[in-house]
Design a protein around this motif. Structure first.
Motif, short mmCIF file in Angstrom:
data_model
loop_
_atom_site.label_atom_id
_atom_site.label_comp_id
_atom_site.label_asym_id
_atom_site.label_seq_id
_atom_site.Cartn_x
_atom_site.Cartn_y
_atom_site.Cartn_z
N ALA A 220 17.38 -7.76 17.99
CA ALA A 220 17.42 -8.87 17.05
C ALA A 220 16.01 -9.28 16.70
O ALA A 220 15.05 -8.99 17.45
N ARG A 221 15.87 -9.95 15.57
CA ARG A 221 14.55 -10.42 15.13
C ARG A 221 14.00 -11.46 16.11
O ARG A 221 14.71 -12.40 16.48
N PRO A 222 12.75 -11.31 16.53
CA PRO A 222 12.14 -12.34 17.38
C PRO A 222 12.09 -13.69 16.65
O PRO A 222 12.01 -13.73 15.42
N ASP A 223 12.12 -14.76 17.40
CA ASP A 223 12.20 -16.10 16.82
C ASP A 223 10.81 -16.63 16.45
O ASP A 223 10.27 -17.53 17.10
N PHE A 224 10.23 -16.01 15.42
CA PHE A 224 8.94 -16.44 14.89
C PHE A 224 9.06 -16.54 13.38
O PHE A 224 9.88 -15.85 12.76
N GLU A 225 8.21 -17.37 12.76
CA GLU A 225 8.25 -17.53 11.31
C GLU A 225 7.95 -16.20 10.61
O GLU A 225 8.56 -15.87 9.59
N TRP A 226 7.00 -15.45 11.14
CA TRP A 226 6.62 -14.16 10.57
C TRP A 226 6.80 -13.07 11.61
O TRP A 226 6.44 -13.24 12.78
N VAL A 227 7.36 -11.95 11.17
CA VAL A 227 7.52 -10.78 12.04
C VAL A 227 7.03 -9.56 11.27
O VAL A 227 7.54 -9.26 10.18
N GLY A 228 6.04 -8.88 11.83
CA GLY A 228 5.54 -7.64 11.24
C GLY A 228 5.81 -6.48 12.17
O GLY A 228 6.16 -6.66 13.34
N ALA A 229 5.65 -5.26 11.66
CA ALA A 229 5.90 -4.09 12.48
C ALA A 229 5.08 -2.91 12.00
O ALA A 229 4.82 -2.77 10.80
N SER A 230 4.68 -2.05 12.94
CA SER A 230 4.03 -0.79 12.62
C SER A 230 5.09 0.29 12.53
O SER A 230 5.96 0.39 13.40
N VAL A 231 5.04 1.10 11.47
CA VAL A 231 6.03 2.16 11.29
C VAL A 231 5.32 3.45 10.88
O VAL A 231 4.24 3.41 10.31
N HIS A 232 5.98 4.56 11.18
CA HIS A 232 5.43 5.86 10.79
C HIS A 232 6.43 6.70 10.02
O HIS A 232 6.03 7.51 9.19
N GLY A 233 7.70 6.52 10.27
CA GLY A 233 8.71 7.33 9.60
C GLY A 233 9.86 6.50 9.08
O GLY A 233 9.89 5.27 9.20
N ARG A 234 10.83 7.19 8.47
CA ARG A 234 11.95 6.51 7.81
C ARG A 234 12.78 5.70 8.80
O ARG A 234 13.19 4.57 8.50
#
Length: 312
Positions: A220-234
């Motif tokens: 589930a989404r963490p309970d923060f106003e903003w959530v970012g993530a590092s991704v490399h593939g689909r």
């Protein structure tokens, strides 16, 4: 239940003024969702490219000629009357005087300070992306020292900083986050931190950033106003979208000391990863500087994420 119709391709433009404000228009009487506010645009006609459709729609609706625009976000939305694929562009320059040729209203807005409404449902989430700056500065105190970074922040705090210190323990990270926040947030900037969300509870930050491994383990989404993530593939990109992330980092675009044995994506490779469109703003990462911003825009990025380049 309404049967699923084919997807209607639509283009929409976000006019960006020199002072950072953006333009919204109201939907005229006689159209679905009349009175709702949206980013101007319309259906892509057969034989048109999205940019050609953008120029035509803005001329027909507002009497202006789009001179420079770059691809941005792509979002599929199911309305009661149609399923649409919205291709959003950021419009950087235009000529002509505004004419409300469909009887609509227009309003210039400040990111994060919306004064009109309601928003057309598919357009609403785009507003949050407009609050993100073009450059995201990433800390690397473990390489260049905290003093260098804190001195730079005191002199000219960036609009957004991501604290990423993989060798720090929880207490050490919390101390550094507080020092960064004390220099960035009073100036109106945002502070994100790359760590276990449980470590960050109660700290003076605006959001959490997830490594790809942490992202894939999340339910589930963490309970923060903003959530970012590092991704490399689909797979990771789709997981971030499903989780409700607000922005992504994708790289490395150019050679970088952190990945000496890994081939860079290059700008074509970066754009290829976004070829099917992404509803989230994506920062280009890896071996870049602020001089790469124009290339990042041209290839669909939100902007650039800088590590060493942010502190030179």
């Amino acid at each position: 239940m309404r049967s699923m119709s084919k997807i209607v391709d639509v283009v929409a433009g976000t006019l960006i003024a020199a002072d950072g404000r953006f333009l919204l228009g109201s939907r005229p009487e006689g159209k679905p969702y009349a009175g709702y506010w949206e980013f101007p645009g319309g259906k892509i006609e057969p034989g048109e490219t999205p940019f050609e459709a953008l120029r035509r729609e803005f001329h027909e609706e507002l009497g202006i000629t789009v001179e420079a625009a770059t691809p941005w976000l792509t979002k599929v939305h199911v309305y009661e009357h149609a399923t649409v694929r919205l291709r959003f562009y950021r419009v950087w320059s235009w000529t002509g005087e505004f004419e409300m040729r469909e009887g609509q209203d227009i309003a210039w807005q400040v990111p994060g300070e919306l004064t009109v409404g309601p928003m057309l449902p598919a357009n609403g989430p785009i507003l949050k992306a407009l609050e993100l700056p073009a450059v995201l500065a990433i800390t690397c105190a473990h390489e260049i020292g905290e003093d260098v970074i804190l001195a730079s922040l005191a002199e000219a705090p960036p609009a957004a900083v991501l604290v990423r210190e993989p060798g720090y323990q929880m207490e050490e990270l919390a101390r550094f986050v507080r020092e960064v926040s004390a220099r960035v947030r009073p100036a109106g900037g945002k502070v994100f931190a790359n760590a276990d969300p449980a470590w960050l509870e109660g700290l003076p930050i605006d959001g959490v950033h997830l490594s790809e491994a942490r992202l894939m383990a999340m339910d589930a989404r963490p309970d923060f106003e903003w959530v970012g993530a590092s991704v490399h593939g689909r797979e990771a990109k789709e997981k971030a979208e499903a989780l409700g992330a607000d922005y992504l980092l994708l790289g490395h675009v150019k050679p970088t000391p952190t990945h000496p044995d890994s081939a860079p994506l290059g700008w074509d490779g970066f754009e290829c990863r976004l070829a099917e469109g992404c509803p989230l703003p994506v920062y280009a990462l890896g071996g870049l500087s602020s001089a790469d911003l124009a290339d990042a825009y041209a290839h669909g990025a939100q902007g650039v994420a800088l590590m060493r380049g942010a502190w030179q």
